[in-house]
Design a protein around this motif. Sequence first.
Motif, PDB file in Angstrom:
ATOM      1  N   SER A 265       0.806  -1.223   0.000  1.00 28.14           N
ATOM      2  CA  SER A 265       0.000   0.000   0.000  1.00 28.14           C
ATOM      3  C   SER A 265       0.834   1.266   0.000  1.00 28.14           C
ATOM      4  O   SER A 265       0.278   2.365  -0.082  1.00 28.14           O
ATOM      5  N   GLY A 295      -3.697  -3.573  -2.305  1.00 21.79           N
ATOM      6  CA  GLY A 295      -2.760  -2.538  -1.895  1.00 21.79           C
ATOM      7  C   GLY A 295      -2.295  -1.666  -3.033  1.00 21.79           C
ATOM      8  O   GLY A 295      -2.261  -0.427  -2.915  1.00 21.79           O
ATOM      9  N   LYS A 296      -1.954  -2.256  -4.177  1.00 21.70           N
ATOM     10  CA  LYS A 296      -1.383  -1.486  -5.277  1.00 21.70           C
ATOM     11  C   LYS A 296      -2.443  -0.819  -6.149  1.00 21.70           C
ATOM     12  O   LYS A 296      -2.267   0.319  -6.590  1.00 21.70           O
ATOM     13  N   ILE A 299      -5.296   1.201  -2.793  1.00 27.72           N
ATOM     14  CA  ILE A 299      -4.786   2.098  -1.742  1.00 27.72           C
ATOM     15  C   ILE A 299      -3.631   2.941  -2.257  1.00 27.72           C
ATOM     16  O   ILE A 299      -3.666   4.181  -2.209  1.00 27.72           O
ATOM     17  N   LYS A 300      -2.582   2.284  -2.789  1.00 22.23           N
ATOM     18  CA  LYS A 300      -1.409   3.046  -3.212  1.00 22.23           C
ATOM     19  C   LYS A 300      -1.716   3.951  -4.395  1.00 22.23           C
ATOM     20  O   LYS A 300      -1.201   5.073  -4.481  1.00 22.23           O
TER      21      LYS A 300
END
Length: 325
Positions: A265, A295-296, A299-300
Amino acid sequence: MAANGASCEQPQKRGGAKDRHNGKSTDSSVRERRQKEKEDRLSLVVWRRPVTTLHYFLLETLVKLKEWTLKLWQRRGAVFLVLVLCSLFSIAYSTEGTHQQYVEYLEKKFLWCAYWVGLGILSSVGLGTGLHTFLLYLGPHIASVTLAAYECGSTDFPEPPYPDQIVCPHGGGLEGNISLFSIMSKVRLEACMWGAGTAIGELPPYFMARAARQSGADPDDEDYEEFEEMLEQAEGAQDFVTRAKLGVQHMVQRVGFFGILACASIPNPLFDLAGITCGHFLVPFWTFFGATLIGKAIIKMHIQKLFVIITFSKHIVEQMVLLIG
């Protein structure tokens, strides 16, 4: 009686020493055999033993084809459904009618998503040596959409020529109507597809480490012992990079899904180590890929997208400068 007891103990001691000697000789012979097998595997390359290498390659290919065929046969219902859907889409694509506008729309969206997924894969594949497609493609695209939204007062750009070219709509809009969330929603598809591509690009280290671990599945093998020795030596290291790698490895190994999610993230150049760790410790595929994808791609990507939009939003920058002042 004492003499008899002493005489009985001496053969037992001799027998125990003999067993220990046999155990040591057996361990040494096993190590020698494993070392010889390892040397044989290292020498099995095309330029040294081409016939043997091609022979084993063909045998492995046949074994894999047999395994995949059995897996497809076990999931024959899903395979049949996919074939039916592909056949229907092919018929709809080749048949003329009023539905062609929807087919063209879906084709355009599919190619647009595949383009950003491919750029994401190029960014993360190669153990950290991939192409920096965020700085070269996605970042400039988000920046151009942000600047055009504030200039046009709207994000309803006419399609076509968008996304190849950004043209302001005829009616325009008020500049104050542009918000941070409207720009984020405009570039959400491209950003999420790029993030999904980066998650797919993290799979080769995982599969590589998993295959290496399963090739010697015995936890007492030499490779596992070397891996444990490396971790013990890394614990005594004082440099920042080694301690950071060890921290990532410990987080992924102990926390599991949420540890992988936390590492994925944030912009993390050491995430390849997380994939290798998950593959070595046989973390389930969907646990690793699910956490990496969330996460990628969610969120990220929202963090990076928000950073670029704020950087190129003059009103937000002016407000931050006034606030700091």
